[in-house]
Design a protein around this motif. Structure first.
Motif, PDB file in Angstrom:
ATOM      1  N   UNK A  81       1.030  -1.713   0.231  1.00 50.26           N
ATOM      2  CA  UNK A  81       0.281   0.133  -0.322  1.00 50.26           C
ATOM      3  C   UNK A  81       0.800   1.002  -0.367  1.00 50.26           C
ATOM      4  N   UNK A  82       0.707   1.948  -0.676  1.00 50.96           N
ATOM      5  CA  UNK A  82       1.170   3.268  -0.623  1.00 50.96           C
ATOM      6  C   UNK A  82       0.401   4.849   0.006  1.00 50.96           C
ATOM      7  N   UNK A  83       1.153   4.890   0.420  1.00 46.37           N
ATOM      8  CA  UNK A  83       0.692   6.937   1.281  1.00 46.37           C
ATOM      9  C   UNK A  83       1.041   8.206   1.286  1.00 46.37           C
ATOM     10  N   UNK A  84      -0.091   8.937   0.687  1.00 47.03           N
ATOM     11  CA  UNK A  84       0.707  10.527   0.533  1.00 47.03           C
ATOM     12  C   UNK A  84      -0.354  10.799   1.099  1.00 47.03           C
ATOM     13  N   UNK A  85       0.185  11.992   1.102  1.00 45.46           N
ATOM     14  CA  UNK A  85      -0.815  13.443   1.874  1.00 45.46           C
ATOM     15  C   UNK A  85      -2.244  13.298   1.366  1.00 45.46           C
ATOM     16  N   UNK A  86      -3.019  13.793   1.504  1.00 41.09           N
ATOM     17  CA  UNK A  86      -4.815  13.378   0.697  1.00 41.09           C
ATOM     18  C   UNK A  86      -4.423  14.969   0.311  1.00 41.09           C
ATOM     19  N   UNK A  87      -3.537  16.239   0.075  1.00 40.63           N
ATOM     20  CA  UNK A  87      -3.980  17.205  -0.895  1.00 40.63           C
ATOM     21  C   UNK A  87      -2.929  16.468  -1.732  1.00 40.63           C
ATOM     22  N   UNK A  88      -1.841  16.527  -1.697  1.00 41.70           N
ATOM     23  CA  UNK A  88      -0.716  16.016  -2.407  1.00 41.70           C
ATOM     24  C   UNK A  88      -1.480  14.414  -3.734  1.00 41.70           C
ATOM     25  N   UNK A  89      -2.096  13.247  -3.118  1.00 39.64           N
ATOM     26  CA  UNK A  89      -2.246  12.218  -4.100  1.00 39.64           C
ATOM     27  C   UNK A  89      -3.179  12.294  -5.409  1.00 39.64           C
TER      28      UNK A  89
END
Length: 221
Positions: A81-89
């Motif tokens: 799974x991948x994590x990135x800030x919601x506003x950068x996704x």
């Protein structure tokens, strides 16, 4: 071979590639479970090392191209799974490797084997910039925080407006400078610093008058 840093519970390996980008592999020493932080270009050595571990997550600090050039290659190799800030996704939302998104909102904690990583929202460089804190694994050990392009030795990351500069300073002073003084800052480019050093540098900057229109590449001193 990545540059290696050892704790009692974890190992951090760093690779430098592309636009002097840092990519990191954090591995739990007892379980061999790991997390990759950022995916710049030419990630073959990173992939080779990570292939000897059980990759649990791929974490992205922010959505700029130089931190994502190797994203497709890395996510093709590891079904994590991948994590990135919601506003950068939006930068990865259409990519096939963006699967089972991880919640990296403020203070969410990820368990990687016997180690934890705490997510810290640090907008300013980009709206969704996120830092990741690896606590000190013994009372004598230093925490490590992966700051992407939010905080470097000597100053904040580049900003595109005075509003963004105010935002990144708020992120740094509220969420990063409140960490223990001995916390090692591991940025997305270049060398490391500490929270203690950064706080001292910022005090010099804060004591001087600031042009309200200031933004861009800003140095604390």
């Amino acid at each position: 071979m990545g540059i290696e840093y050892q704790g009692d519970l974890w190992t951090i390996q760093r690779w430098i590639s592309g636009f002097y980008n840092n990519a990191y592999l954090v591995t739990c020493r007892s379980t061999n479970k790991s997390v990759i932080i950022d995916t710049p270009d030419k990630p073959l050595e990173l992939i080779e090392a990570a292939g000897n571990t059980d990759v649990q997550a791929i974490l992205i600090t922010h959505n700029h191209w130089d931190h994502l050039e190797g994203f497709d290659v890395v996510t093709d190799r590891f079904d994590a799974p991948v994590g990135i800030g919601a506003d950068d996704a939006d930068a990865v939302a259409e990519k096939s490797g963006y699967r089972n998104p991880i919640d990296v909102s403020q203070d969410n904690v990820l368990q990687i084997g016997e180690i934890t990583i705490r997510c810290i929202e640090t907008p300013g460089h980009t709206p969704g910039s996120t830092s990741y804190l690896l606590p000190g694994d013994t009372p004598a050990a230093s925490p490590h925080v992966f700051t992407g392009d939010t905080l470097f030795p000597g100053g904040p990351g580049k900003t595109v407006s005075s509003v963004a500069l105010d935002q990144i300073i708020e992120s740094i002073t509220t969420h990063l400078h409140s960490l223990p003084a001995n916390t090692v800052v591991m940025p997305g480019h270049g060398d490391f610093t500490t929270i203690e050093q950064s706080t001292e540098e910022y005090a010099v900057f804060a004591a001087k008058p600031r042009d309200p229109k200031l933004y861009g590449d800003v140095a604390w001193q």
